[in-house]
Motif scaffolding. Structure first.
Motif, short mmCIF file in Angstrom:
data_model
loop_
_atom_site.label_atom_id
_atom_site.label_comp_id
_atom_site.label_asym_id
_atom_site.label_seq_id
_atom_site.Cartn_x
_atom_site.Cartn_y
_atom_site.Cartn_z
N THR A 144 36.83 43.92 42.22
CA THR A 144 35.53 43.26 42.35
C THR A 144 34.85 43.02 41.01
OG1 THR A 144 34.43 45.41 42.62
CG2 THR A 144 35.17 44.29 44.63
N GLU A 145 35.45 43.51 39.92
CA GLU A 145 34.83 43.41 38.60
C GLU A 145 35.14 42.07 37.94
OE1 GLU A 145 35.03 45.63 34.21
OE2 GLU A 145 36.44 46.16 35.81
N LEU A 146 34.10 41.37 37.48
CA LEU A 146 34.29 40.12 36.75
C LEU A 146 34.78 40.44 35.34
CD1 LEU A 146 33.79 36.98 36.95
CD2 LEU A 146 31.66 37.42 35.71
N VAL A 147 35.94 39.91 34.96
CA VAL A 147 36.50 40.18 33.64
C VAL A 147 36.57 38.93 32.77
CG1 VAL A 147 37.80 42.19 34.39
CG2 VAL A 147 38.88 39.93 34.50
N GLY A 148 36.23 37.78 33.32
CA GLY A 148 36.23 36.54 32.54
C GLY A 148 35.85 35.37 33.41
N GLY A 149 35.60 34.25 32.76
CA GLY A 149 35.26 33.05 33.52
C GLY A 149 34.86 31.90 32.63
N LEU A 150 34.56 30.80 33.26
CA LEU A 150 34.05 29.62 32.57
C LEU A 150 33.27 28.79 33.57
CD1 LEU A 150 35.82 26.87 33.46
CD2 LEU A 150 37.52 27.91 31.99
N TYR A 151 32.51 27.83 33.05
CA TYR A 151 31.82 26.89 33.93
C TYR A 151 31.76 25.53 33.26
CZ TYR A 151 27.48 26.93 31.18
OH TYR A 151 26.54 26.79 30.18
N GLY A 152 31.57 24.50 34.08
CA GLY A 152 31.49 23.14 33.55
C GLY A 152 31.11 22.18 34.66
N VAL A 153 31.20 20.90 34.34
CA VAL A 153 30.75 19.83 35.22
C VAL A 153 31.93 18.91 35.55
CG1 VAL A 153 29.21 17.83 35.41
CG2 VAL A 153 28.42 19.92 34.26
N ALA A 154 32.05 18.54 36.81
CA ALA A 154 33.11 17.64 37.26
C ALA A 154 32.50 16.33 37.73
CB ALA A 154 33.92 18.29 38.38
N ILE A 155 33.04 15.23 37.20
CA ILE A 155 32.65 13.89 37.66
C ILE A 155 33.93 13.09 37.81
CG2 ILE A 155 31.29 11.82 37.22
CD1 ILE A 155 29.56 13.40 35.33
N GLY A 156 34.12 12.49 38.98
CA GLY A 156 35.36 11.76 39.20
C GLY A 156 36.53 12.71 39.08
N ARG A 157 37.46 12.40 38.17
CA ARG A 157 38.59 13.28 37.89
C ARG A 157 38.54 13.79 36.45
NH1 ARG A 157 43.91 10.71 40.92
NH2 ARG A 157 42.98 10.56 43.00
N MET A 158 37.34 14.04 35.98
CA MET A 158 37.15 14.55 34.62
C MET A 158 36.35 15.83 34.70
SD MET A 158 37.65 13.78 31.36
CE MET A 158 37.16 14.75 29.92
N PHE A 159 36.84 16.88 34.00
CA PHE A 159 36.11 18.14 33.93
C PHE A 159 35.58 18.33 32.52
CE2 PHE A 159 35.34 22.65 33.60
CZ PHE A 159 34.83 22.98 34.85
N PHE A 160 34.28 18.60 32.45
CA PHE A 160 33.60 18.81 31.17
C PHE A 160 33.28 20.29 31.04
CE2 PHE A 160 32.73 14.55 32.68
CZ PHE A 160 32.92 13.75 31.56
N GLY A 161 34.04 21.01 30.22
CA GLY A 161 33.82 22.42 30.04
C GLY A 161 32.57 22.69 29.23
N GLU A 162 31.80 23.68 29.63
CA GLU A 162 30.57 24.03 28.93
C GLU A 162 30.69 25.34 28.15
OE1 GLU A 162 27.27 23.12 28.24
OE2 GLU A 162 28.19 21.17 28.53
N SER A 163 31.18 26.38 28.77
CA SER A 163 31.29 27.67 28.08
C SER A 163 32.25 28.56 28.84
CB SER A 163 29.92 28.34 27.98
OG SER A 163 29.98 29.52 27.20
N MET A 164 32.87 29.50 28.13
CA MET A 164 33.71 30.49 28.78
C MET A 164 33.46 31.86 28.16
SD MET A 164 37.48 29.28 27.56
CE MET A 164 38.04 29.32 25.86
N VAL A 165 33.87 32.89 28.90
CA VAL A 165 33.52 34.24 28.50
C VAL A 165 34.65 35.20 28.85
CG1 VAL A 165 32.36 34.73 30.70
CG2 VAL A 165 31.72 36.03 28.66
N SER A 166 34.86 36.18 27.97
CA SER A 166 35.78 37.28 28.24
C SER A 166 34.97 38.57 28.32
CB SER A 166 36.83 37.40 27.13
OG SER A 166 37.80 36.39 27.22
N LEU A 167 35.04 39.24 29.46
CA LEU A 167 34.44 40.56 29.61
C LEU A 167 35.50 41.65 29.52
CD1 LEU A 167 31.97 39.65 32.48
CD2 LEU A 167 31.49 39.80 30.04
#
Length: 250
Positions: A144-167
């Motif tokens: 259940t522990e979050l050890v990493g991740g990322l987030y971004g925006v999807a439009i059409g078939r393009m993903f725009f990464g915003e930031s990622m993190v390692s815990l």
């Protein structure tokens, strides 16, 4: 000499200035002002533009040249790291903890940066995009522990990464590789990473001339897709499955 930037009009539907008019120094600074409404943000990404500013600054918009881009089939993990994943119990999901991921990204210390550009206003704005099905998070968990991740925006078939993190060591690498695996399966060819750093380049990112990037964005964001949560579509991806990598040699 003071920098003179175009100020965005109040209408969030108004077009952005031509990215080719962005400053060379600082690289890619294009405009200021406006807001972080969903309409404005989606318009920005579809135009090859993104917001980036610190607390106390005006809202600034950027389109750097060159642009840092991942070809989905070029995201790579080192042989040594893949060997560690063979014994990993980590599991990757999507859109199950967006607020937690973006908060972790905001809190992540970054060399040479005393604060974060992921302000409370930014978190609220991308949280709204997530609620509307346009912004997505990738979560890497050990139990259940979050050890990493990322987030971004999807439009059409393009993903725009915003930031990622390692815990935990390697958490962000697993998030990126898992996202690339799913996007490849869905036929999405590119992932925008905005600005280069040595870490991204070791993972397979390349530098594209802005004009080439904008051409691809125009085509890919025009592909018909429906916004919505990715939880079911992404499913659960065991990190150990990322050891089977055939895209590029080390």
């Amino acid at each position: 000499m003071p920098i003179r930037l175009p100020a965005l009009p109040a209408d969030s539907r108004a077009p952005f200035p031509d990215p080719r008019t962005a400053l060379r120094e600082p690289d890619g600074l294009l405009a200021m002002g406006g807001d972080l409404s969903p309409t404005r943000l989606l318009n920005a990404y579809a135009s090859g533009v993104f917001p980036w500013y610190s607390e106390g600054q005006p809202l600034l918009w950027w389109s750097p040249d060159p642009r840092t881009v991942f070809r989905i089939d070029a995201v790579r993990l080192s042989s040594r790291f893949r060997r560690t994943l063979r014994r990993s119990d980590w599991v990757v999901t999507a859109d199950t903890a967006f607020a937690q991921v973006i908060d972790a990204c905001a809190r992540q210390p970054r060399p040479g940066q005393p604060g974060t550009w992921i302000t409370a206003d930014m978190q609220a704005a991308y949280g709204e995009l997530h609620r509307l099905g346009h912004a997505h998070s990738i979560e890497v968990r050990n139990g259940t522990e979050l050890v990493g991740g990322l987030y971004g925006v999807a439009i059409g078939r393009m993903f725009f990464g915003e930031s990622m993190v390692s815990l935990a060591s390697g958490g962000s690498k697993v998030a990126l590789a898992a996202l690339a695996r799913r996007l490849h399966e869905w036929g999405w060819p590119l992932l925008d990473a905005q600005v280069a750093n040595p870490h991204l380049l070791t993972l397979g990112a390349s530098l594209w001339p802005r004009e080439r990037f904008l051409d691809e964005v125009r085509e890919l964001t025009g592909k018909p897709t429906s916004p919505g949560l990715w939880s079911s579509r992404f499913g659960e991806l065991p990190a150990c499955e990322l050891t089977r990598q055939t895209s590029l040699p080390d």
